[in-house]
Design a protein around this motif. Structure first.
Motif, PDB file in Angstrom:
ATOM      1  N   LYS A 123     -27.604  -2.654  39.240  1.00 30.18           N
ATOM      2  CA  LYS A 123     -27.258  -2.897  40.445  1.00 30.18           C
ATOM      3  C   LYS A 123     -27.729  -1.754  41.425  1.00 30.18           C
ATOM      4  O   LYS A 123     -27.443  -1.686  42.938  1.00 30.18           O
ATOM      5  N   THR A 124     -28.375  -0.539  40.910  1.00 35.59           N
ATOM      6  CA  THR A 124     -28.919   0.461  41.830  1.00 35.59           C
ATOM      7  C   THR A 124     -30.184   0.852  41.442  1.00 35.59           C
ATOM      8  O   THR A 124     -30.673   0.391  39.953  1.00 35.59           O
ATOM      9  N   ILE A 125     -31.042   1.346  42.509  1.00 31.66           N
ATOM     10  CA  ILE A 125     -32.565   1.901  41.942  1.00 31.66           C
ATOM     11  C   ILE A 125     -32.250   3.191  42.344  1.00 31.66           C
ATOM     12  O   ILE A 125     -31.962   3.648  43.370  1.00 31.66           O
ATOM     13  N   ALA A 126     -32.812   4.230  41.225  1.00 36.96           N
ATOM     14  CA  ALA A 126     -33.157   5.292  41.700  1.00 36.96           C
ATOM     15  C   ALA A 126     -34.558   5.848  41.939  1.00 36.96           C
ATOM     16  O   ALA A 126     -35.340   5.124  41.345  1.00 36.96           O
ATOM     17  N   TYR A 127     -34.949   6.686  43.003  1.00 32.42           N
ATOM     18  CA  TYR A 127     -36.343   6.595  43.345  1.00 32.42           C
ATOM     19  C   TYR A 127     -36.366   7.943  43.871  1.00 32.42           C
ATOM     20  O   TYR A 127     -35.550   8.775  44.330  1.00 32.42           O
ATOM     21  N   ARG A 158     -37.397  14.016  47.341  1.00 32.45           N
ATOM     22  CA  ARG A 158     -35.906  13.878  47.083  1.00 32.45           C
ATOM     23  C   ARG A 158     -35.776  12.599  46.175  1.00 32.45           C
ATOM     24  O   ARG A 158     -36.352  11.615  45.905  1.00 32.45           O
ATOM     25  N   PHE A 159     -34.600  12.978  45.487  1.00 32.69           N
ATOM     26  CA  PHE A 159     -34.008  12.191  44.564  1.00 32.69           C
ATOM     27  C   PHE A 159     -32.855  11.315  45.145  1.00 32.69           C
ATOM     28  O   PHE A 159     -31.992  11.667  45.739  1.00 32.69           O
ATOM     29  N   ARG A 160     -33.454   9.830  45.377  1.00 31.14           N
ATOM     30  CA  ARG A 160     -32.465   8.872  46.187  1.00 31.14           C
ATOM     31  C   ARG A 160     -31.854   7.922  45.273  1.00 31.14           C
ATOM     32  O   ARG A 160     -32.496   7.510  44.343  1.00 31.14           O
ATOM     33  N   THR A 166     -25.926  -3.610  49.054  1.00 28.79           N
ATOM     34  CA  THR A 166     -25.745  -3.361  50.525  1.00 28.79           C
ATOM     35  C   THR A 166     -27.005  -2.686  51.067  1.00 28.79           C
ATOM     36  O   THR A 166     -27.135  -2.559  52.249  1.00 28.79           O
ATOM     37  N   LYS A 167     -27.964  -2.508  50.384  1.00 26.37           N
ATOM     38  CA  LYS A 167     -29.148  -1.485  50.785  1.00 26.37           C
ATOM     39  C   LYS A 167     -28.851  -0.194  51.098  1.00 26.37           C
ATOM     40  O   LYS A 167     -29.599   0.384  52.117  1.00 26.37           O
ATOM     41  N   ALA A 168     -27.835   0.411  51.013  1.00 23.77           N
ATOM     42  CA  ALA A 168     -27.322   1.655  51.536  1.00 23.77           C
ATOM     43  C   ALA A 168     -27.773   2.638  50.486  1.00 23.77           C
ATOM     44  O   ALA A 168     -27.924   2.586  49.200  1.00 23.77           O
ATOM     45  N   VAL A 169     -28.655   3.612  51.209  1.00 21.51           N
ATOM     46  CA  VAL A 169     -29.398   4.630  50.526  1.00 21.51           C
ATOM     47  C   VAL A 169     -28.587   5.925  50.646  1.00 21.51           C
ATOM     48  O   VAL A 169     -28.173   6.366  51.774  1.00 21.51           O
ATOM     49  N   SER A 170     -28.677   6.537  49.597  1.00 25.92           N
ATOM     50  CA  SER A 170     -27.941   8.138  49.524  1.00 25.92           C
ATOM     51  C   SER A 170     -28.811   8.792  48.903  1.00 25.92           C
ATOM     52  O   SER A 170     -29.863   8.579  47.879  1.00 25.92           O
TER      53      SER A 170
END
Length: 657
Positions: A123-127, A158-160, A166-170
């Motif tokens: 569900k998520t990608i860390a990059y 940065r770790f994102r 949702t394509k929401a990036v944090s």
């Protein structure tokens, strides 16, 4: 079409990934050169165990690279610049069930994405990526009001995280430190990440790497250890975090081994886990395979894939360019996918099993060579003791297909030979299609020359003690190159009257040294010519000007600013300081073909310029070639074509006939 053109039209497989169900293999191909203004890379998909089954997933018009399977195997993620060729970078998802690839991170971003990984639930990608330039910074650069102040305005990674629905990036971690790698734990509740103080390449060698654990729910990170130099291959499997680093973290000349971190411990420590004593782990090559960890190993002349602290899954005296491992469902069998080659066949993608199943070729990128049944030669491994009798040396010796042999396979007569020295010094070459660099090997074999790819102390694959000889270059390494050349002559492989030495980077450094010491070994032979590429001629100035000056200081024996002005120990490995004595002692310094990239930051151009001036001043023939815009590795197609033709022509001039 001439051979040199065919070679640089090849597509080279890399980034091999086995699907979650072990039924398919995903990989990328890139050309060995930059044929246009921007880099290009293509994604491919093949069926495990099915010959010649690879098919193209992307058109090859963009830099589509670093492909990853989604955990459910239904999508492929990859990095691409397709929004703005050569100037953008985003993560894209390609649904394998049908549909076009679409971006999940902002497509207008210009900063590179250096690492990314799916969460276990997909569900998520860390990059990791740096912040985009502000409009103010862009305006200053445009106005050329852009003074660079050391230590200010670093482009920190940065770790994102991006939520795929949702394509929401944090931004998970936003402090001023440079995130290098990241790895999810098995249940997706935590992420391990490594960071260095700044993105400057030298920083990790001077100040080390810290590893942290980030809690996805609380968004709090905790430091779990600090390693005094660089790390690679960070993964999290079961209850442990693993990484690869030097066995002695306080020196650059040390073998690579696997380390383990207990993320639950409170004492911020790590332990040495395996390898590095008699062999070496490969930089960055740790893979999760079900509940196990697989690791790439160099063991003598063999490239291997092993289960961490366990059995050997694959071993062959041929280079493995890329690999992956996976356990099959409801079985203990391990499926292996690898990109490999031999001296007659370019790199292809294969699958096999750890139990010894057939090696099945999935790709056919070198069809131009195999369809013509073109043979360049054969490879045999040779071994001899060092001159001082302390170590046993090993190296591939390549015999051209045009050479006449007896019934027992021995040569009817010695061959004109090019002694090729690898870079590093912490490196090692075993049999492969591009046996050293820039396709010099197939070009020279096709022209009828034998090749000796010398190993030497300070290299990898032989453990920590062997690697540590790299401290204080110019002594043992040089002696080992001479010892192996002498052995090839004694065995009737190499013609002592027709010898050329050449190499790139550290190999260029060794070529310079062999030139100013030419024939002084009292073995009754000398090199007829030398081809130093991106070579070091003065170790002191390397510590002052190289982008990794801290490492160069260790290789040379010391930092000039801390040494007494009467201390000249660094000159042990500086060919420029031996040049005058060589002239006075009538050493036959051979003609040189000096090759260098104009923008080389690793071994700055001045290293080649200095030797060119010395050769010109002494009246010794010297061909000095600078490739504009190029860094430490030559990448532009026309430059590589020029180099290939020029190297063969130079060797023909000096040892043909």
């Amino acid at each position: 079409m001439p051979l040199v053109d065919d070679l640089f039209d090849l597509q080279i497989p890399n980034g091999v990934q086995i699907s979650p169900n072990s039924q398919q293999v995903l990989y990328c191909t890139t050309p060995p050169c930059k044929a246009s203004e921007h880099a290009q890379s293509t994604l491919w998909l093949a069926e495990t165990g099915k010959a010649k089954s690879s098919r193209q997933l992307t058109p090859g018009l963009h830099n589509d690279r670093e492909a990853r399977w989604s955990p459910d195997g239904k999508n492929v993620a990859f990095l691409s610049d397709r929004a703005k060729t050569g100037e953008s970078c985003a993560i894209y998802l390609l649904p394998l069930g049908g549909g076009e690839a679409y971006p999940v991170t902002p497509t207008q971003n210009e900063r590179a994405i250096d690492r990314y990984e799916f969460s276990p639930d997909g569900k998520t990608i860390a990059y990791v990526s740096a912040d985009e330039k502000t409009e103010g910074k862009k305006a200053k650069e445009k106005a050329k009001d852009d003074a660079q102040v050391w230590g200010e305005d670093w482009p920190y990674n940065r770790f994102r995280m991006v939520h795929l629905a949702t394509k929401a990036v944090s931004v998970a971690v936003a402090k001023d430190a440079h995130v290098a790698e990241l790895a999810w734990n098995d249940d997706g509740t935590k992420v391990a990440f490594s960071e260095t103080r700044t993105p400057n390449i030298e920083n990790k060698f001077k100040y080390g790497t810290s590893i942290f654990v980030y809690d996805v729910k609380t968004r709090v990170s905790r430091k779990v250890c600090h390693f005094a130099t660089y790390t690679s291959g960070l993964i999290w499997s079961g209850g442990s975090i693993y990484f690869i680093g030097p066995a002695d973290e306080h020196t650059a000349t040390s073998s690579q081994m696997v380390f383990r971190v207990n993320p639950q411990a409170s004492d911020e420590t790590y332990t040495k886990h395996d390898y590095g004593e008699t062999n070496c782990a490969v930089y960055g090559q740790l893979r999760k395979a079900a509940g196990d960890v697989a690791v790439g190993i160099l063991d003598g002349m063999a490239d291997q894939i092993r289960v961490l602290s366990g059995r050997t899954l694959y071993s062959r005296k041929q280079k493995i360019d890329a690999w992956d491992a996976a356990f099959t469902k409801d079985s203990d069998e391990v499926v292996l996918a690898l990109a490999t080659s031999d001296i007659n066949h370019p790199v292809e993608v294969f699958t096999t099993t750890a139990s010894g199943g057939a090696l099945v070729q999935l790709s056919d990128h070198g069809h131009l060579f195999t369809s013509q049944d073109r043979k360049f030669g054969s490879c045999r491994m040779i071994s001899c003791p060092s001159t001082d009798g302390v170590v046993q040396l090993q190296a591939p010796f390549y015999v051209p297909s045009s050479a006449e042999t007896k019934d027992d396979g021995t040569l009817t007569k010695p061959r004109p030979t090019v002694v090729l020295v690898h870079g590093g010094p912490y490196s090692r070459k075993t049999e492969s299609f591009d046996a050293l660099f820039f396709f010099w090997a197939p070009l020279l074999l096709d022209a009828g020359y034998a090749l000796l790819a010398t190993d030497y102390r300070g290299s990898s694959a032989r453990g920590d003690k062997f690697a540590r000889y790299g401290n204080g270059v110019g002594k043992y390494d040089y002696a080992d190159v001479i010892a192996m050349t002498q052995y090839a002559i004694e065995q009737g492989f190499a013609d002592k009257e027709r010898l050329v030495v050449g190499g790139w980077s550290q190999g260029g450094f060794m070529s310079f040294l062999c030139s100013v010491r030419n024939g002084t070994h009292a073995q009754g032979w000398k090199f007829n010519a030398a081809i130093p590429g991106a070579g070091v001629s003065d170790c002191d100035t390397m510590t002052l000007t190289s982008d990794i000056g801290a490492v160069q200081a260790q290789l040379a024996s010391g930092k000039p600013w801390l040494m007494s002005k009467d201390d000249v120990s660094n000159r042990q490995g500086s060919a420029i300081w031996e040049f005058g004595d060589a002239l006075r002692n009538k050493v036959p310094i051979p003609p040189m073909l000096i090759l260098h990239g104009e923008k080389d930051e690793r071994v700055p151009l001045e290293q080649g310029v200095g030797m060119r001036r010395a050769m010109e001043d002494a009246g010794v023939p010297c061909e000095f070639v600078v490739y504009p815009r190029e860094g430490h590795e030559i990448k532009e197609k026309h430059h590589l074509l020029d180099m290939g033709r020029r190297v063969v022509r130079f060797v023909d001039t000096h040892i043909n006939g």
